[in-house]
Scaffold this active site. Structure first.
Site, PDB file in Angstrom:
ATOM      1  N   TYR A 165       0.824  -1.214   0.000  1.00 16.78           N
ATOM      2  CA  TYR A 165       0.000   0.000   0.000  1.00 16.78           C
ATOM      3  C   TYR A 165       0.863   1.271   0.000  1.00 16.78           C
ATOM      4  O   TYR A 165       0.424   2.303  -0.483  1.00 16.78           O
ATOM      5  CB  TYR A 165      -0.891   0.045   1.259  1.00 16.78           C
ATOM      6  CG  TYR A 165      -2.235  -0.612   1.088  1.00 16.78           C
ATOM      7  CD1 TYR A 165      -2.332  -1.968   0.795  1.00 16.78           C
ATOM      8  CD2 TYR A 165      -3.409   0.115   1.239  1.00 16.78           C
ATOM      9  CE1 TYR A 165      -3.565  -2.577   0.658  1.00 16.78           C
ATOM     10  CE2 TYR A 165      -4.645  -0.486   1.100  1.00 16.78           C
ATOM     11  CZ  TYR A 165      -4.721  -1.823   0.817  1.00 16.78           C
ATOM     12  OH  TYR A 165      -5.939  -2.410   0.682  1.00 16.78           O
ATOM     13  N   LYS A 169       2.705 -15.237   3.030  1.00 20.52           N
ATOM     14  CA  LYS A 169       2.959 -16.027   1.816  1.00 20.52           C
ATOM     15  C   LYS A 169       4.457 -16.311   1.780  1.00 20.52           C
ATOM     16  O   LYS A 169       5.172 -15.978   0.830  1.00 20.52           O
ATOM     17  CB  LYS A 169       2.460 -15.247   0.586  1.00 20.52           C
ATOM     18  CG  LYS A 169       2.491 -16.004  -0.720  1.00 20.52           C
ATOM     19  CD  LYS A 169       1.457 -17.111  -0.829  1.00 20.52           C
ATOM     20  CE  LYS A 169       1.646 -17.886  -2.118  1.00 20.52           C
ATOM     21  NZ  LYS A 169       0.849 -19.135  -2.168  1.00 20.52           N
ATOM     22  N   ASP A 206      -3.307 -18.236   0.949  1.00 23.45           N
ATOM     23  CA  ASP A 206      -4.257 -18.946   0.074  1.00 23.45           C
ATOM     24  C   ASP A 206      -5.018 -20.001   0.876  1.00 23.45           C
ATOM     25  O   ASP A 206      -6.248 -20.138   0.766  1.00 23.45           O
ATOM     26  CB  ASP A 206      -3.546 -19.537  -1.151  1.00 23.45           C
ATOM     27  CG  ASP A 206      -2.263 -20.291  -0.819  1.00 23.45           C
ATOM     28  OD1 ASP A 206      -1.810 -20.246   0.347  1.00 23.45           O
ATOM     29  OD2 ASP A 206      -1.702 -20.934  -1.731  1.00 23.45           O
ATOM     30  N   ASP A 256      -6.726  -6.781   4.021  1.00 27.05           N
ATOM     31  CA  ASP A 256      -7.806  -6.120   3.278  1.00 27.05           C
ATOM     32  C   ASP A 256      -8.714  -7.178   2.649  1.00 27.05           C
ATOM     33  O   ASP A 256      -9.934  -7.133   2.771  1.00 27.05           O
ATOM     34  CB  ASP A 256      -7.194  -5.218   2.196  1.00 27.05           C
ATOM     35  CG  ASP A 256      -8.261  -4.518   1.373  1.00 27.05           C
ATOM     36  OD1 ASP A 256      -9.211  -3.986   1.975  1.00 27.05           O
ATOM     37  OD2 ASP A 256      -8.149  -4.513   0.130  1.00 27.05           O
ATOM     38  N   ASP A 293     -12.730  -8.678   4.095  1.00 29.98           N
ATOM     39  CA  ASP A 293     -13.956  -8.633   3.279  1.00 29.98           C
ATOM     40  C   ASP A 293     -14.564 -10.036   3.200  1.00 29.98           C
ATOM     41  O   ASP A 293     -15.773 -10.219   3.338  1.00 29.98           O
ATOM     42  CB  ASP A 293     -13.668  -8.138   1.853  1.00 29.98           C
ATOM     43  CG  ASP A 293     -13.971  -6.651   1.671  1.00 29.98           C
ATOM     44  OD1 ASP A 293     -13.810  -5.901   2.651  1.00 29.98           O
ATOM     45  OD2 ASP A 293     -14.367  -6.247   0.556  1.00 29.98           O
TER      46      ASP A 293
HETATM   47  C1  IPM Z   1     -10.547  -0.852   3.600  1.00 31.94           C
HETATM   48  C2  IPM Z   1     -10.712  -0.261   2.223  1.00 31.94           C
HETATM   49  C3  IPM Z   1      -9.510   0.626   1.933  1.00 31.94           C
HETATM   50  C4  IPM Z   1      -8.278  -0.256   1.944  1.00 31.94           C
HETATM   51  C5  IPM Z   1      -9.611   1.424   0.631  1.00 31.94           C
HETATM   52  C6  IPM Z   1     -10.846   2.271   0.572  1.00 31.94           C
HETATM   53  C7  IPM Z   1      -8.381   2.258   0.389  1.00 31.94           C
HETATM   54  O1  IPM Z   1     -10.867  -1.266   1.278  1.00 31.94           O
HETATM   55  O2  IPM Z   1     -10.447  -0.069   4.569  1.00 31.94           O
HETATM   56  O3  IPM Z   1     -10.528  -2.063   3.722  1.00 31.94           O
HETATM   57  O4  IPM Z   1      -7.959  -0.906   0.941  1.00 31.94           O
HETATM   58  O5  IPM Z   1      -7.617  -0.308   2.977  1.00 31.94           O
HETATM   59 MG    MG Z   2     -11.070  -3.219   2.115  1.00 30.19          MG
END
Ligand code: IPM
Ligand code: MG
Length: 363
Positions: free
Chosen positions: A142, A190, A222, A246, A250
């Site tokens: 990042y 990884k 993975d 990240d 999700d």
């Molecule tokens: C999160 C989001 C952010 C990230 C984006 C919006 C930059 O996806 O907070 O998970 O990738 O960290």
């Molecule tokens: Mg995110």
């Protein structure tokens, strides 16, 4: 003592849901006798529109002076399909994370029993799942340099990079937290391919040696992605880097039923930043139908981590539980069996939670 809370509504559904986070703070303040003072600032697309910059200097200055920050969401579709845009909303969030030194992103994944049917996963796989993610937030690909293009733009590169101190400080927080939980840390990397992951693994092992009472399990990312939905209950604390975290958080949101339920805390050595995990949801923005519970649960994290107000934080979580147990649902957590009369918009849901807060359960 009055606490200064900076509210950054952000983009899309951010302002709609953050309104209810703020009202929750207000109600907690009244019930428990605390004084919260608010300020407001711009970030992301909203800031670009107003000032040309995704993180205006005024926002950073206010953030540095606040005792805690409550954030909504970031992003706008006009940037997503246009890679040539140099100024993007997300840059504001990343710069603020870096500027405040928020290296530790806590993402608790806890299934509310009432929502076991809102997930696409089987109830018998999910029931009882309770995971605390520690996602490193100011390093990795990042922020790594160099990054850019060469060969007249035909080749692009980013740098995945970690230094030992960055891994150590978040690993220490993860192991400390594990001591108050089920004493197990999964460290995700990884290391079979990446040098930065080999440093990660080596450093985490060194930290783990100081916590002999906590079990360390190293896992490749993975495999972790697969194990999370195969058997989420094997995980207690999960420690991982910025990019893997990240993606995995999700994925893990499905374990909690809906993305609309998940809160997060980004911590450094000073002011913390509290926000829902969900994004700006442009498809439903402005319609007043978004789920405010992630913002309300972000307030619970804020009360606990920024101010040490544990009873207040628990009261907020209980109010959300009560509201769900009463059957109230926003669209994202409703299912085919939810009667029309139980389906709520953002404001109605917010009000239900405040009402549940106002009448503390005695049982
Ligand atoms: C999160 C989001 C952010 C990230 C984006 C919006 C930059 O996806 O907070 O998970 O990738 O960290
Ligand atoms: Mg995110």
């Amino acid at each position: 003592m009055a606490k200064k809370i900076l509210i950054i509504p952000g983009d899309g559904i951010g302002p709609e849901v953050t309104e209810w986070g703020k009202q929750t703070l207000e109600t907690v303040g009244q019930l428990f006798g605390h004084q919260f003072v608010y300020d407001q600032a711009l970030l992301g697309h909203a800031a670009i529109e107003a000032t040309g910059q995704p993180l205006p200097p005024d926002t950073l200055a206010k953030a540095q002076q606040a005792d805690a920050i409550l954030f909504g969401a970031i992003g706008h579709p006009m940037y997503d399909n246009d890679p040539t845009r140099k100024v993007r909303p997300e840059q504001g969030l990343l710069a603020l994370r870096k500027g405040l030194g928020l290296y530790c992103n806590l993402r608790p994944i806890k299934l509310f029993d009432e929502l076991v049917h809102a997930s696409s996963l089987k109830p018998e796989v999910l029931r009882g799942a309770d995971i605390l993610f520690f996602r490193e937030l100011t390093g990795d690909v990042y922020f790594g340099e160099p990054r850019g293009r060469r060969d007249e733009g035909d080749t692009a590169f980013d740098t995945m990079i970690y230094s030992r101190y960055e891994v150590r400080r978040i690993a220490e927080r993860a192991f400390q937290a594990a001591r108050h939980r089920r004493r197990r840390v999964h460290s995700i990397d990884k290391a079979n391919v990446l040098e930065s992951s080999r440093l990660w693994r080596e450093t985490v092992k060194q930290v783990a040696a100081q916590y002999p009472d906590v079990e360390l399990i190293d896992m490749f990312v993975d495999n972790a992605a697969m194990q999370l939905i195969r058997d989420p209950r094997q995980f207690d604390v999960v420690l991982t880097g910025n990019l893997f975290g990240d993606i995995l958080t999700d994925e893990a949101s499905q374990i909690a039923g809906s993305m609309g339920m998940l809160a997060s805390a980004s911590l450094g050595d000073k002011t913390g930043f509290y926000e829902p995990i969900h994004g700006s949801a442009p498809d439903i923005a402005g319609r007043g139908i978004a789920n405010p519970l992630a913002s309300i649960l972000s307030v619970a994290l804020l009360l606990e981590h920024a101010f040490g107000l544990v009873a207040e934080a628990q009261a907020v979580v209980r109010a959300v539980e009560t509201t769900l147990a009463q059957g109230w649902r926003t669209g994202d957590i409703a299912d085919a069996q939810t009667p029309a009369a139980q389906r709520l918009n953002t404001a109605q849901m917010g009000q239900k939670v405040l009402a549940a807060l106002a009448v503390p359960e005695t049982a």
